[in-house]
Design a protein around this motif. Structure first.
Motif, PDB file in Angstrom:
ATOM      1  N   HIS A  57      73.011  59.139 -55.285  1.00  0.00           N
ATOM      2  CA  HIS A  57      73.185  58.330 -54.267  1.00  0.00           C
ATOM      3  C   HIS A  57      71.941  58.059 -53.564  1.00  0.00           C
ATOM      4  O   HIS A  57      71.594  56.645 -53.475  1.00  0.00           O
ATOM      5  CB  HIS A  57      73.909  59.268 -52.998  1.00  0.00           C
ATOM      6  N   PRO A  58      70.800  58.872 -53.581  1.00  0.00           N
ATOM      7  CA  PRO A  58      69.382  58.537 -53.028  1.00  0.00           C
ATOM      8  C   PRO A  58      68.643  57.544 -54.008  1.00  0.00           C
ATOM      9  O   PRO A  58      68.020  56.813 -53.200  1.00  0.00           O
ATOM     10  CB  PRO A  58      68.690  59.896 -53.017  1.00  0.00           C
ATOM     11  N   ILE A  59      69.084  57.339 -55.053  1.00  0.00           N
ATOM     12  CA  ILE A  59      68.421  56.082 -55.840  1.00  0.00           C
ATOM     13  C   ILE A  59      69.032  54.876 -55.555  1.00  0.00           C
ATOM     14  O   ILE A  59      68.351  54.008 -55.356  1.00  0.00           O
ATOM     15  CB  ILE A  59      68.905  56.408 -57.531  1.00  0.00           C
ATOM     16  N   GLN A  60      70.182  54.781 -55.164  1.00  0.00           N
ATOM     17  CA  GLN A  60      70.984  53.640 -54.645  1.00  0.00           C
ATOM     18  C   GLN A  60      70.259  53.205 -53.105  1.00  0.00           C
ATOM     19  O   GLN A  60      69.859  52.130 -53.074  1.00  0.00           O
ATOM     20  CB  GLN A  60      72.478  53.827 -54.332  1.00  0.00           C
ATOM     21  N   VAL A  61      69.975  54.079 -52.263  1.00  0.00           N
ATOM     22  CA  VAL A  61      69.352  54.041 -50.937  1.00  0.00           C
ATOM     23  C   VAL A  61      67.768  53.335 -51.461  1.00  0.00           C
ATOM     24  O   VAL A  61      67.504  52.437 -50.747  1.00  0.00           O
ATOM     25  CB  VAL A  61      69.308  55.142 -50.216  1.00  0.00           C
ATOM     26  N   ALA A  62      67.219  53.976 -52.256  1.00  0.00           N
ATOM     27  CA  ALA A  62      65.635  53.613 -52.580  1.00  0.00           C
ATOM     28  C   ALA A  62      65.518  52.321 -53.121  1.00  0.00           C
ATOM     29  O   ALA A  62      64.883  51.641 -52.666  1.00  0.00           O
ATOM     30  CB  ALA A  62      64.923  54.788 -53.573  1.00  0.00           C
ATOM     31  N   THR A  63      66.644  52.000 -54.179  1.00  0.00           N
ATOM     32  CA  THR A  63      66.422  50.676 -54.789  1.00  0.00           C
ATOM     33  C   THR A  63      66.930  49.675 -53.878  1.00  0.00           C
ATOM     34  O   THR A  63      66.348  48.460 -53.855  1.00  0.00           O
ATOM     35  CB  THR A  63      66.983  50.694 -56.102  1.00  0.00           C
ATOM     36  N   ARG A  64      68.136  49.865 -53.086  1.00  0.00           N
ATOM     37  CA  ARG A  64      68.388  48.739 -52.294  1.00  0.00           C
ATOM     38  C   ARG A  64      67.461  48.422 -50.834  1.00  0.00           C
ATOM     39  O   ARG A  64      67.586  47.422 -50.438  1.00  0.00           O
ATOM     40  CB  ARG A  64      69.946  49.060 -51.792  1.00  0.00           C
ATOM     41  N   THR A  65      66.792  49.514 -50.522  1.00  0.00           N
ATOM     42  CA  THR A  65      66.260  49.150 -49.164  1.00  0.00           C
ATOM     43  C   THR A  65      64.693  49.156 -49.509  1.00  0.00           C
ATOM     44  O   THR A  65      64.101  48.947 -48.587  1.00  0.00           O
ATOM     45  CB  THR A  65      66.454  50.649 -48.288  1.00  0.00           C
ATOM     46  N   LYS A  66      64.017  49.678 -50.399  1.00  0.00           N
ATOM     47  CA  LYS A  66      62.978  49.746 -50.803  1.00  0.00           C
ATOM     48  C   LYS A  66      61.978  50.281 -49.816  1.00  0.00           C
ATOM     49  O   LYS A  66      60.742  50.323 -49.700  1.00  0.00           O
ATOM     50  CB  LYS A  66      61.999  48.228 -50.570  1.00  0.00           C
ATOM     51  N   LYS A  67      62.637  51.540 -49.343  1.00  0.00           N
ATOM     52  CA  LYS A  67      61.745  52.477 -48.286  1.00  0.00           C
ATOM     53  C   LYS A  67      61.712  53.976 -49.081  1.00  0.00           C
ATOM     54  O   LYS A  67      62.634  54.167 -50.065  1.00  0.00           O
ATOM     55  CB  LYS A  67      62.869  52.868 -47.072  1.00  0.00           C
ATOM     56  N   PRO A  68      60.584  54.726 -48.739  1.00  0.00           N
ATOM     57  CA  PRO A  68      60.584  55.975 -49.363  1.00  0.00           C
ATOM     58  C   PRO A  68      61.846  56.790 -49.014  1.00  0.00           C
ATOM     59  O   PRO A  68      62.535  56.528 -47.877  1.00  0.00           O
ATOM     60  CB  PRO A  68      59.608  56.642 -48.607  1.00  0.00           C
ATOM     61  N   THR A  69      62.659  57.509 -49.962  1.00  0.00           N
ATOM     62  CA  THR A  69      63.842  58.159 -49.703  1.00  0.00           C
ATOM     63  C   THR A  69      63.599  59.673 -50.025  1.00  0.00           C
ATOM     64  O   THR A  69      63.148  60.027 -51.177  1.00  0.00           O
ATOM     65  CB  THR A  69      64.844  57.585 -50.546  1.00  0.00           C
ATOM     66  N   TYR A  70      63.770  60.577 -48.718  1.00  0.00           N
ATOM     67  CA  TYR A  70      63.524  62.110 -49.463  1.00  0.00           C
ATOM     68  C   TYR A  70      64.873  62.493 -49.563  1.00  0.00           C
ATOM     69  O   TYR A  70      66.207  61.941 -49.062  1.00  0.00           O
ATOM     70  CB  TYR A  70      63.120  62.645 -47.866  1.00  0.00           C
ATOM     71  N   VAL A  71      65.149  63.547 -50.315  1.00  0.00           N
ATOM     72  CA  VAL A  71      66.223  64.519 -50.460  1.00  0.00           C
ATOM     73  C   VAL A  71      66.117  65.574 -49.892  1.00  0.00           C
ATOM     74  O   VAL A  71      65.246  66.358 -50.273  1.00  0.00           O
ATOM     75  CB  VAL A  71      66.740  64.386 -51.997  1.00  0.00           C
ATOM     76  N   PHE A  72      67.080  66.281 -49.162  1.00  0.00           N
ATOM     77  CA  PHE A  72      67.296  67.577 -48.719  1.00  0.00           C
ATOM     78  C   PHE A  72      68.675  68.157 -49.235  1.00  0.00           C
ATOM     79  O   PHE A  72      69.678  67.452 -48.933  1.00  0.00           O
ATOM     80  CB  PHE A  72      67.192  67.801 -47.322  1.00  0.00           C
ATOM     81  N   ASN A  73      68.634  69.125 -50.276  1.00  0.00           N
ATOM     82  CA  ASN A  73      69.840  69.674 -50.572  1.00  0.00           C
ATOM     83  C   ASN A  73      70.018  70.984 -49.580  1.00  0.00           C
ATOM     84  O   ASN A  73      69.434  72.061 -49.788  1.00  0.00           O
ATOM     85  CB  ASN A  73      69.768  70.207 -52.015  1.00  0.00           C
ATOM     86  N   PRO A  74      71.169  71.179 -48.854  1.00  0.00           N
ATOM     87  CA  PRO A  74      71.337  72.175 -47.985  1.00  0.00           C
ATOM     88  C   PRO A  74      71.830  73.457 -48.751  1.00  0.00           C
ATOM     89  O   PRO A  74      71.494  74.478 -48.106  1.00  0.00           O
ATOM     90  CB  PRO A  74      72.525  71.739 -46.941  1.00  0.00           C
ATOM     91  N   ALA A  75      72.394  73.273 -49.869  1.00  0.00           N
ATOM     92  CA  ALA A  75      72.898  74.559 -50.699  1.00  0.00           C
ATOM     93  C   ALA A  75      71.817  75.115 -51.169  1.00  0.00           C
ATOM     94  O   ALA A  75      71.387  76.425 -51.117  1.00  0.00           O
ATOM     95  CB  ALA A  75      73.804  73.833 -51.576  1.00  0.00           C
ATOM     96  N   THR A  76      70.700  74.538 -51.614  1.00  0.00           N
ATOM     97  CA  THR A  76      69.557  75.047 -52.258  1.00  0.00           C
ATOM     98  C   THR A  76      68.202  75.093 -51.376  1.00  0.00           C
ATOM     99  O   THR A  76      67.292  75.655 -51.687  1.00  0.00           O
ATOM    100  CB  THR A  76      69.010  74.360 -53.689  1.00  0.00           C
ATOM    101  N   LYS A  77      68.239  74.399 -50.238  1.00  0.00           N
ATOM    102  CA  LYS A  77      67.192  74.556 -49.345  1.00  0.00           C
ATOM    103  C   LYS A  77      65.946  73.553 -49.995  1.00  0.00           C
ATOM    104  O   LYS A  77      65.024  73.628 -49.486  1.00  0.00           O
ATOM    105  CB  LYS A  77      66.877  75.593 -48.992  1.00  0.00           C
ATOM    106  N   GLN A  78      66.284  72.847 -51.041  1.00  0.00           N
ATOM    107  CA  GLN A  78      65.276  72.158 -51.755  1.00  0.00           C
ATOM    108  C   GLN A  78      65.103  70.617 -50.909  1.00  0.00           C
ATOM    109  O   GLN A  78      66.121  70.162 -50.836  1.00  0.00           O
ATOM    110  CB  GLN A  78      65.440  71.927 -53.168  1.00  0.00           C
ATOM    111  N   PHE A  79      63.912  70.466 -50.686  1.00  0.00           N
ATOM    112  CA  PHE A  79      63.286  69.158 -50.111  1.00  0.00           C
ATOM    113  C   PHE A  79      62.093  68.259 -51.005  1.00  0.00           C
ATOM    114  O   PHE A  79      61.345  68.921 -51.399  1.00  0.00           O
ATOM    115  CB  PHE A  79      62.896  69.475 -48.485  1.00  0.00           C
ATOM    116  N   GLY A  80      62.506  67.179 -50.793  1.00  0.00           N
ATOM    117  CA  GLY A  80      61.179  66.445 -51.682  1.00  0.00           C
ATOM    118  C   GLY A  80      61.463  64.854 -51.662  1.00  0.00           C
ATOM    119  O   GLY A  80      62.662  64.509 -51.250  1.00  0.00           O
ATOM    120  N   LEU A  81      60.381  64.211 -51.931  1.00  0.00           N
ATOM    121  CA  LEU A  81      60.490  62.735 -52.152  1.00  0.00           C
ATOM    122  C   LEU A  81      61.180  62.287 -53.381  1.00  0.00           C
ATOM    123  O   LEU A  81      60.871  62.996 -54.397  1.00  0.00           O
ATOM    124  CB  LEU A  81      59.081  62.102 -51.844  1.00  0.00           C
ATOM    125  N   LEU A  82      62.238  61.385 -53.517  1.00  0.00           N
ATOM    126  CA  LEU A  82      62.466  61.019 -54.594  1.00  0.00           C
ATOM    127  C   LEU A  82      61.220  60.180 -55.226  1.00  0.00           C
ATOM    128  O   LEU A  82      60.975  59.234 -54.596  1.00  0.00           O
ATOM    129  CB  LEU A  82      63.826  59.992 -54.363  1.00  0.00           C
TER     130      LEU A  82
END
Length: 181
Positions: A57-82
């Protein structure tokens, strides 16, 4: 300013995330096959935050918007820039599939009978171009091992769920052909 997007599974908790990011804007649900909600607010934000798991899902956001896209996984609490490497790998793979299509003589058009994935009309539109030998394959469930039964097909074009092309190299999504003009 951050635009917040998520998949349907976590849509219920998006307001809770927004409360932790003052000035953020909720874009809403995105799919791997469309990021319309993100595209609708692209001029109002500097970056996006996808709340969920995976890169589809975030790859689609990043490629369509050309904006930095961060990902936060609430289950694992991992956060980072795609990462740019992840995005570029995806784009190169898609470009390779498009080039394979452009050089193909015999093209198999994959059409699903599943609700929400029936794109027989789009397959017919591509076939009407007449620039290649097009063969339409209609199925409810797609088994990649079945492709071996059609060795004359040079390239497969997917008209159903775009994740299919992400799972099998050599398949190009019909939307990628439209995006490329």
């Amino acid at each position: 300013t951050v635009g917040i997007v998520t998949s349907i599974q976590l849509l219920h908790c998006i307001k809770k995330v927004q409360a932790q990011l003052p000035g953020s804007i909720v874009a809403g649900q995105v799919l791997g096959c469309n990021a319309f909600n993100a595209e609708n607010i692209v001029t109002k934000v500097d970056a996006f935050l996808f709340v969920g798991s995976g890169e589809f899902h975030p790859i689609q956001v990043a490629t369509r918007t050309k904006k930095p896209t961060y990902v936060f996984n609430p289950a694992t609490k991992q956060f980072g820039l795609l990462s740019e490497k992840t995005i570029q790998t995806y784009l190169k793979r898609r470009q390779g599939s498009i080039l394979k299509f452009l050089n193909a003589k015999n093209v198999g058009l994959l059409v699903s009978t599943k609700i929400g994935q029936k794109n027989f009309k789009r397959a017919l539109e591509l076939k009407k171009k007449g620039d290649k030998n097009y063969y339409i394959f209609v199925a409810d469930t797609l088994g990649f091992n079945e492709f071996e039964n059609f060795p004359f097909i040079d390239c497969w074009v997917n008209t159903a769920c775009p994740r299919i092309a992400d799972e099998k190299a050599g398949i190009v999504n019909i939307n990628a052909l439209v995006d490329e003009g």
